[in-house]
Design an enzyme around this catalytic site. Structure first.
Site, short mmCIF file in Angstrom:
data_model
loop_
_atom_site.label_atom_id
_atom_site.label_comp_id
_atom_site.label_asym_id
_atom_site.label_seq_id
_atom_site.Cartn_x
_atom_site.Cartn_y
_atom_site.Cartn_z
N HIS A 79 0.81 -1.23 0.00
CA HIS A 79 0.00 0.00 0.00
C HIS A 79 0.84 1.27 0.00
CE1 HIS A 79 -3.32 -2.53 0.82
NE2 HIS A 79 -3.00 -2.81 2.07
N GLU A 131 -3.39 2.76 1.90
CA GLU A 131 -2.91 3.31 0.63
C GLU A 131 -3.28 4.80 0.53
OE1 GLU A 131 -4.22 1.30 -3.03
OE2 GLU A 131 -4.19 3.27 -3.98
N ASN A 225 -10.78 -3.97 -1.31
CA ASN A 225 -11.11 -4.34 -2.68
C ASN A 225 -12.09 -5.51 -2.73
OD1 ASN A 225 -9.53 -6.93 -3.68
ND2 ASN A 225 -8.17 -5.86 -2.29
S1 SF4 Z 1 -4.50 -3.99 -6.18
FE1 SF4 Z 1 -3.35 -3.10 -7.88
S2 SF4 Z 1 -2.22 -1.40 -7.01
FE2 SF4 Z 1 -2.96 -2.61 -5.28
S3 SF4 Z 1 -1.24 -3.96 -4.84
FE3 SF4 Z 1 -2.56 -5.05 -6.27
S4 SF4 Z 1 -1.73 -4.59 -8.32
FE4 SF4 Z 1 -0.87 -3.12 -6.86
#
Ligand code: SF4
Length: 571
Positions: A79, A131, A225
């Site tokens: 991050h 992040e 995510n």
């Molecule tokens: S989600 Fe995308 S930006 Fe985040 S660590 Fe994984 S590849 Fe990298």
């Protein structure tokens, strides 16, 4: 008539490149350094992987103050962190390793460039996410975090603004926020910094969730995510669940569900997704052919119990005996099977794998490992005992190679590096062990040394087994198992690995063509040459398709030895 059940797993599921890169970095550090390793915050949002890393003495801390040991290595996770924070920890600790994902670094650079030109920054993301906290550090004090378009409306008027996205942001939310930002900014730069792996994952989740009866989203409950994927599929699918482990799935969820889709966050390992798939199949009663499923289960036991590996070793020994022109010895064939079985069983028992979810399963796992080690020792003793009947030279060599193989997974005394610390060591040690057992031992027994035929068989066996081991490494890496540079694939990278495998194929084919041309066992050489095309086929299959899960991979790879033995037998 019962409805046909269709279960689809997202192609994009599994670790994202940033997470893979961060894990590889800490594993390499753990292998080569005796210092304590700390990550600033959990390396990834996945409890099971964090537990596995803890077993390797890689721990996470909330802040540098928690670290008493000044010699410790500090790892900045994928991050990233604010630049002032980085400067501060570098002044306190000599050993700081940056594992920030390059795609996050790209966002940091973007913000820095615009901030230097006097732009304010609007970050569309989660206020408290690591992040985003890191990105704020690059805004030169002119940063705003918004969760979506509504919050943009509440911002003050900005002369010049740069709007960016947290790398795992939802595409539509970002575009809507950018649309709103045009109203409040005199001049607006729109930098859509959602990373490509996230875009692919979200696109696939959207496509497959439409019309699905059930969507299973796998990933940490604290993973932003994964939570976004869940938000995306909820309005599209009839039913959606967010789980961390396969045992959270309940039978009721699957009632009336015939179209099931499984997707996962960026920090969910592929092996976890496979477990969820297996459980989903069981609960959805996805039994198209019960007989076939029982056979598959039995086969899994054969493969994971190293029995197929032992059969492959027997087959290769047979091929080498034929190549060397020595009489086929049943004792040697049995010895080769026991030798391979013993070492592979012991190595499997030494692999820690994923942390057990509860005490009962942890205990079961410990019992399994003890039983495996005991069986491995018994079979190793039997192989050495058999070797004594084949002469003292074979006995000494068998004992030496067996002990070396058993020591491989452990740290050596007197501060010596363990074998496993050298790049590709696992593949080289495995190939050496097999080359000894399958090719050198028959020559030693019959000729009392290394005749040119034995040398040829040793090279042949070494190269074939090296390839076998490298392809296993490819399959493990694609399954997101915690593997390091002891695997050639991890040390050399995809391109160089496949170039090397292709070069080995050319060398092996060249040897056999030369033998055939020179009239040295021409029928056998022609038969083995035909068998080599199976090896070429697997390589191409692994390269152009996604390497299969480990049971199928192991079956396909070890079958090459059975094919070669059948061809040699037919000559
Ligand atoms: S989600 Fe995308 S930006 Fe985040 S660590 Fe994984 S590849 Fe990298």
């Amino acid at each position: 008539m019962a409805k046909k059940i269709q279960i689809t797993v997202a192609k994009s599921a599994g670790f994202c490149p940033g997470v893979k890169n961060a894990i590889d970095k800490v594993l390499e550090l753990a292998k080569h350094s005796n210092k304590a390793i700390y990550t600033l915050g959990p390396l990834i949002h996945n409890k099971q992987v964090i537990e596995t890393l803890k077993e390797k003495n890689i721990r996470s801390v909330g802040s540098v103050k928690e670290i008493k040991d000044k010699d410790a290595i500090l790892v900045i996770r994928a991050h990233g962190i604010p630049p002032e924070e980085e400067a501060r920890i570098r002044s306190l600790h000599a050993d700081v390793v940056d594992a920030t994902c390059p795609l996050v670094k790209h966002v940091q650079e973007n913000i820095r460039t615009y901030a230097k030109k006097g732009y304010a920054t609007i970050i569309v993301g989660d206020k408290d996410h690591a992040e985003v906290l890191g990105l704020m550090g690059y805004t030169e004090g002119r940063g705003y975090v918004v969760s979506g378009p509504e919050e943009v409306k509440a911002l003050p008027r900005l002369e010049k603004a740069n709007i960016v996205a947290q790398t795992t942001q939802e595409g539509d939310v970002f575009l809507a926020a950018a649309g709103e930002a045009r109203r409040i900014a005199g001049e607006l730069a729109v930098s859509n910094t959602i990373c490509n792996p996230t875009r692919m994952r979200q696109k696939e989740t959207m496509e497959f969730s439409k019309g699905a009866d059930l969507v299973i989203v796998v990933g940490g409950k604290n993973s932003a995510n994964t939570a976004r994927l869940f938000q995306i599929c909820q309005p599209l699918a009839r039913r959606a669940v967010h789980i961390e482990r396969e045992d959270e799935l309940k039978k009721e969820l699957f009632q009336g569900a015939s179209k099931i889709f499984i997707t996962a966050g960026a920090s969910t390992p592929t092996w976890m997704i496979e477990k969820v798939l297996e459980k989903a199949r069981e609960l959805a009663e996805h039994k198209e052919n019960p007989l076939l499923e029982n056979l598959v289960f039995a086969w899994k036991l054969v493969v994971t119990g190293s029995l197929y590996t032992a059969t492959a070793a027997v087959a290769l020994t047979y091929v080498c005996m034929k190549l060397e022109g020595v009489p086929v010895s049943k004792k040697l064939l049995l010895m080769a099977g026991l030798f391979a079985f013993s070492l592979h069983m012991a190595n499997r028992a030494a692999e820690k794998g994923a942390a057990a979810p509860d005490k009962a399963r942890a205990l079961l796992f410990v019992k399994y490992r003890v039983a495996s080690r005991f069986t491995a020792l018994l079979c190793g003793a039997a192989a050495i005992f058999l070797s004594a009947a084949l002469g003292w030279q074979v006995f000494l060599a068998t004992a030496f190679f067996w002990f070396a193989g058993m020591l491989y997974p452990f740290k050596l005394p007197l501060g010596l590096e363990r074998f496993g610390n050298f790049p590709a060591s696992k593949d080289i040690v495995t190939a050496l062990g097999w080359a000894f057992m399958c090719a050198y031992a028959p020559g030693l027994w019959h000729e009392g040394g290394m005749s040119s035929a034995t040398q040829l068989a040793v090279v042949f066996a070494f190269l074939l087994v090296f390839t076998r081991s490298v392809l296993f490494g490819v399959s493990h890496a694609h399954g997101d198992l915690i593997v390091g540079k002891e695997n050639f694939y991890k040390a050399a990278g995809q391109r160089f690995t496949y170039l090397t495998l292709f070069a080995i194929f050319i060398v092996l084919a060249g040897i056999l063509i030369t033998l055939k041309g020179a009239g040295w066992q021409p029928e056998l050489a022609a038969a083995l040459l035909t068998g080599l095309f199976y090896y070429l086929g697997i390589m191409l299959f692994f390269y152009f398709g996604k390497p299969p899960e480990h049971i199928l991979a192991e079956t396909l790879i070890d079958t090459q030895f059975i094919i070669l033995a059948l061809l040699a037998y037919a000559v």
